[in-house]
Design an enzyme around this catalytic site. Sequence first.
Site, PDB file in Angstrom:
ATOM      1  NE  ARG A   1       7.566  -2.598   6.111  1.00 51.24           N
ATOM      2  CZ  ARG A   1       6.216  -2.485   6.610  1.00 51.24           C
ATOM      3  NH1 ARG A   1       5.345  -1.731   5.256  1.00 51.24           N
ATOM      4  NH2 ARG A   1       5.938  -3.176   7.678  1.00 51.24           N
TER       5      ARG A   1
ATOM      6  NE  ARG B   1       6.938  -0.191  10.640  1.00 51.82           N
ATOM      7  CZ  ARG B   1       5.944  -0.461  10.045  1.00 51.82           C
ATOM      8  NH1 ARG B   1       5.399   0.042   8.407  1.00 51.82           N
ATOM      9  NH2 ARG B   1       4.285  -1.159  10.393  1.00 51.82           N
TER      10      ARG B   1
ATOM     11  CE  LYS C   1      -2.062  -1.355   3.893  1.00 51.57           C
ATOM     12  NZ  LYS C   1      -0.720  -1.985   4.248  1.00 51.57           N
TER      13      LYS C   1
HETATM   14  P1  ADP Z   1       2.434  -1.929   3.272  1.00 46.24           P
HETATM   15  O1  ADP Z   1       2.058  -0.571   2.921  1.00 46.24           O
HETATM   16  O2  ADP Z   1       1.440  -2.325   2.691  1.00 46.24           O
HETATM   17  O3  ADP Z   1       2.937  -2.824   4.946  1.00 46.24           O
HETATM   18  P2  ADP Z   1       4.855  -1.378   1.687  1.00 46.24           P
HETATM   19  O4  ADP Z   1       4.416  -0.931   0.762  1.00 46.24           O
HETATM   20  O5  ADP Z   1       5.398  -1.141   2.745  1.00 46.24           O
HETATM   21  O6  ADP Z   1       3.827  -2.312   2.214  1.00 46.24           O
HETATM   22  O7  ADP Z   1       5.751  -3.274   0.929  1.00 46.24           O
HETATM   23  C1  ADP Z   1       5.918  -3.717   1.560  1.00 46.24           C
HETATM   24  C2  ADP Z   1       7.738  -4.298   1.148  1.00 46.24           C
HETATM   25  O8  ADP Z   1       7.253  -4.742   0.270  1.00 46.24           O
HETATM   26  C3  ADP Z   1       8.220  -2.717   1.399  1.00 46.24           C
HETATM   27  O9  ADP Z   1       9.442  -3.328   1.468  1.00 46.24           O
HETATM   28  C4  ADP Z   1       8.230  -2.790  -0.203  1.00 46.24           C
HETATM   29  O10 ADP Z   1       9.212  -2.479  -1.094  1.00 46.24           O
HETATM   30  C5  ADP Z   1       7.797  -4.360  -1.032  1.00 46.24           C
HETATM   31  N1  ADP Z   1       7.216  -4.092  -1.651  1.00 46.24           N
HETATM   32  C6  ADP Z   1       5.726  -3.051  -2.175  1.00 46.24           C
HETATM   33  N2  ADP Z   1       5.441  -3.413  -3.274  1.00 46.24           N
HETATM   34  C7  ADP Z   1       5.997  -4.776  -3.951  1.00 46.24           C
HETATM   35  C8  ADP Z   1       5.894  -5.782  -4.908  1.00 46.24           C
HETATM   36  N3  ADP Z   1       4.114  -5.598  -5.860  1.00 46.24           N
HETATM   37  N4  ADP Z   1       6.395  -6.600  -5.490  1.00 46.24           N
HETATM   38  C9  ADP Z   1       7.202  -7.124  -4.369  1.00 46.24           C
HETATM   39  N5  ADP Z   1       7.944  -6.194  -3.026  1.00 46.24           N
HETATM   40  C10 ADP Z   1       7.213  -5.023  -3.153  1.00 46.24           C
HETATM   41  P1  ADP Z   2       1.446  -1.775   7.547  1.00 44.56           P
HETATM   42  O1  ADP Z   2       0.733  -1.157   6.564  1.00 44.56           O
HETATM   43  O2  ADP Z   2       3.141  -2.454   7.355  1.00 44.56           O
HETATM   44  O3  ADP Z   2       0.736  -2.723   8.917  1.00 44.56           O
HETATM   45  P2  ADP Z   2       1.231   1.024   8.968  1.00 44.56           P
HETATM   46  O4  ADP Z   2       2.959   1.603   8.480  1.00 44.56           O
HETATM   47  O5  ADP Z   2       0.578   1.510   7.793  1.00 44.56           O
HETATM   48  O6  ADP Z   2       1.783  -0.757   8.612  1.00 44.56           O
HETATM   49  O7  ADP Z   2       1.414   0.456  10.521  1.00 44.56           O
HETATM   50  C1  ADP Z   2       1.588   0.511  11.831  1.00 44.56           C
HETATM   51  C2  ADP Z   2       0.597   0.514  12.149  1.00 44.56           C
HETATM   52  O8  ADP Z   2       0.834   1.813  13.044  1.00 44.56           O
HETATM   53  C3  ADP Z   2       0.323  -0.526  12.768  1.00 44.56           C
HETATM   54  O9  ADP Z   2       0.121  -1.618  13.416  1.00 44.56           O
HETATM   55  C4  ADP Z   2      -0.644  -0.429  13.618  1.00 44.56           C
HETATM   56  O10 ADP Z   2      -0.669  -0.133  15.439  1.00 44.56           O
HETATM   57  C5  ADP Z   2      -1.079   1.914  14.172  1.00 44.56           C
HETATM   58  N1  ADP Z   2      -1.829   2.937  12.627  1.00 44.56           N
HETATM   59  C6  ADP Z   2      -1.552   2.524  11.328  1.00 44.56           C
HETATM   60  N2  ADP Z   2      -2.666   3.050  10.867  1.00 44.56           N
HETATM   61  C7  ADP Z   2      -3.969   3.066  12.575  1.00 44.56           C
HETATM   62  C8  ADP Z   2      -5.024   3.374  12.109  1.00 44.56           C
HETATM   63  N3  ADP Z   2      -5.818   3.787  11.709  1.00 44.56           N
HETATM   64  N4  ADP Z   2      -5.809   2.838  12.955  1.00 44.56           N
HETATM   65  C9  ADP Z   2      -4.504   2.013  13.863  1.00 44.56           C
HETATM   66  N5  ADP Z   2      -3.886   1.595  14.013  1.00 44.56           N
HETATM   67  C10 ADP Z   2      -3.562   2.466  12.832  1.00 44.56           C
END
Ligand code: ADP
Ligand code: ADP
Length: 218
Positions: A128, A161, A13
């Site tokens: 990541r 992270r 995302k």
């Molecule tokens: P989210 O915000 O949904 O948690 P991220 O955008 O941080 O996900 O992506 C998670 C990890 O996967 C990051 O290390 C990113 O560089 C990698 N990544 C994101 N999209 C892809 C993809 N389409 N294919 C392979 N790796 C990806």
């Molecule tokens: P990812 O997409 O990789 O799960 P984020 O960076 O979006 O990670 O979120 C990291 C953490 O921040 C979540 O595990 C949660 O604890 C908190 N968080 C982020 N967005 C929200 C939300 N909309 N509501 C509640 N907690 C949130």
Amino acid sequence: MFIVFIGPPGVGKGTQANMLAEKYPMFKISTGDLLREAIREKTTLGERAKSFMERGELVPDALVIELVNEKVSTTSKDINSFIFDGFPRTIEQAKQLDGLLLSKKSSISVAVNFAMDEEERVTRLSGRRMCPKCQRTYHIKFAKPKIDNLCDYCNVDLIQRSDDDEAVIRQRSSVYWEQTRPLLDFYDQRNLLQTIDASRNIDLVFKDLDNFVANLKK
Ligand code: ADP
Ligand code: ADP
Ligand code: ZN
């Protein structure tokens, strides 16, 4: 235009939100980034959110809504397109967001469901890496920085992270299924849901997303 990104941790995302915001005059609001910033700056809100994030639980709705409200209302009036990355994550947050947009005589344009299987997601999360300065994300295999472990833009060492640890990843995933997944029905019932196959490479996923946005602009 208001776009919402929904999907379990690691589906990509944040990566896609950044790409959209680079291509279009759209403003990205990532609640995860905002919360991590609040923690770094040691604000009261950050102090309250910290333990929830460390455990992989959701931060209470009221705190998250406060952050989003503030961000939307302090963003330049010239910007009228937003991407919400990782928000809403509960039905309550979705309802509050509807209220906020209604007060601006607006509404959600599309909710994008990022779908992919579990195993690949864990591979993405465990590889990541994040820039502690600009919060850009990289991947040790799939999105490498130009120089090993250094941010392309800030030239500082990338970090992992602390919540990308196996046990916390498991907890965050189960929180997604229990508390966030019901949002798919919430938006589907309003005919706002589009599902994307997020298992493909970064550029192919972006192509689909770009098509949705181009169609919305028509
Ligand atoms: P989210 O915000 O949904 O948690 P991220 O955008 O941080 O996900 O992506 C998670 C990890 O996967 C990051 O290390 C990113 O560089 C990698 N990544 C994101 N999209 C892809 C993809 N389409 N294919 C392979 N790796 C990806
Ligand atoms: P990812 O997409 O990789 O799960 P984020 O960076 O979006 O990670 O979120 C990291 C953490 O921040 C979540 O595990 C949660 O604890 C908190 N968080 C982020 N967005 C929200 C939300 N909309 N509501 C509640 N907690 C949130
Ligand atoms: Zn950086």
